[in-house]
Scaffold this active site. Structure first.
Site, PDB file in Angstrom:
ATOM      1  CG  ASN A 296      42.715 -28.327  -3.056  1.00 19.61           C
ATOM      2  OD1 ASN A 296      43.318 -28.155  -4.445  1.00 19.61           O
ATOM      3  ND2 ASN A 296      43.031 -27.974  -1.595  1.00 19.61           N
TER       4      ASN A 296
ATOM      5  CG  HIS B 290      29.050 -23.565  -3.967  1.00 28.85           C
ATOM      6  ND1 HIS B 290      27.456 -22.878  -3.734  1.00 28.85           N
ATOM      7  CD2 HIS B 290      30.370 -22.451  -3.910  1.00 28.85           C
ATOM      8  CE1 HIS B 290      28.766 -21.260  -2.803  1.00 28.85           C
ATOM      9  NE2 HIS B 290      29.862 -22.023  -2.649  1.00 28.85           N
ATOM     10  CG  ASP B 291      33.054 -28.719  -1.361  1.00 28.69           C
ATOM     11  OD1 ASP B 291      34.016 -28.463  -1.015  1.00 28.69           O
ATOM     12  OD2 ASP B 291      32.321 -29.854  -1.057  1.00 28.69           O
TER      13      ASP B 291
ATOM     14  N   GLY C  15      13.400 -27.115 -21.462  1.00 27.54           N
ATOM     15  CA  GLY C  15      12.976 -28.273 -20.541  1.00 27.54           C
ATOM     16  C   GLY C  15      10.788 -28.930 -20.579  1.00 27.54           C
ATOM     17  NE  ARG C  16       8.992 -27.271 -15.562  1.00 26.68           N
ATOM     18  CZ  ARG C  16       8.951 -26.491 -14.513  1.00 26.68           C
ATOM     19  NH1 ARG C  16       8.118 -27.400 -13.718  1.00 26.68           N
ATOM     20  NH2 ARG C  16       9.744 -25.411 -14.306  1.00 26.68           N
TER      21      ARG C  16
ATOM     22  CD  GLN D 125      12.930 -21.153 -14.473  1.00 27.10           C
ATOM     23  OE1 GLN D 125      13.676 -20.327 -13.772  1.00 27.10           O
ATOM     24  NE2 GLN D 125      12.665 -22.206 -14.938  1.00 27.10           N
TER      25      GLN D 125
ATOM     26  CE  LYS E 207      22.017 -24.872 -11.249  1.00 28.99           C
ATOM     27  NZ  LYS E 207      21.580 -25.844 -11.914  1.00 28.99           N
TER      28      LYS E 207
END
Length: 230
Positions: free
Chosen positions: A69, A65-66, A208-209, A188, A63
């Site tokens: 560049n 997010h910055d 997943g679990r 969830q 994920k």
């Protein structure tokens, strides 16, 4: 497209746990697995290389997010790991999403995270100060991802139909928060069964679990795979 295999979220932090889980499956069973922050930050790129050496597909869910560049450069590095799918956060904006696409290239699938499936509408409004509905926020992010030439988004299965209606043909919806009927939903907030996700049009599902913590992970995986296939 529709990926026939459920993607297994490897919710581990150690190499030993990961290897022990993967060793449960016969060598000819090629899996699609998700490496998230916990496992990647603990084990680094070597865990990706190991899993790829076994012939499995890898979804690297970091994920990003910055600034554009930084994301472009990071994706170029991740591309060298031969990953099959990666994520960025749609909240980074269209220019960041475009930069991610440039860095990763056209081979791997690139999808954007919209609103986490652990986020309720009240939480979104209170914590993020987004005063539209949860669905409107997801659709806004999805249209931005399509504009940036991404391959799809991560979303709740409840949002798939609406997303497909406002994005180009072939735009993919990956839905986490998938739980077999009768299982614990954990943290969830918005969940569906594999059968429900299939009928509503999801292209990928992540489990997943319910698999990794099952008494018999292989049998559970095969049952979920069969339900997903219909």
């Amino acid at each position: 497209m529709k990926e026939e295999r459920p993607i297994i979220a490897l919710d581990f932090s150690s190499f030993e746990e990961t290897k022990a889980f993967l060793d449960l499956f016969p060598a000819e069973e090629k899996l699609y697995v998700k490496i998230g922050m916990e496992l990647y930050y603990a084990q680094g790129p070597d865990i990706v290389r190991y899993i790829k050496s076994l012939g499995h597909n890898v979804f690297l869910d970091l994920k990003l997010h910055d600034i554009p560049n930084t994301v472009r450069a990071a994706m170029a590095v991740l591309k060298e790991l031969d990953i099959d799918m990666a994520t960025v956060h749609a909240a980074g904006g269209v220019e960041m999403l475009k930069a991610a696409r440039e860095g990763l290239g056209q081979g791997p699938t690139l999808i954007a995270v919209t609103q986490l499936t652990s986020t309720s509408e009240d939480q979104m409004r209170g914590d993020q100060n987004i005063q539209t509905s949860l669905l409107e926020s997801v659709l806004h992010y999805s249209k931005g991802a399509a504009k940036a030439q991404l391959d799809g988004v991560v979303c709740s299965a409840q949002e798939v139909e609406a997303i497909k209606a406002v994005t180009p043909t072939g735009f993919n919806c990956l839905t986490p928060g998938i739980r077999p009927k009768g299982s614990n939903i954990g943290d969830q907030k918005r969940v569906m069964t594999p059968n429900q996700a299939r009928r509503i049009g999801s292209d990928y599902i992540v489990v997943g679990r319910p698999i990794t913590q099952a008494k018999d992970p292989v049998a559970t995986y095969q049952a979920i795979k069969a339900e997903w296939a219909g």
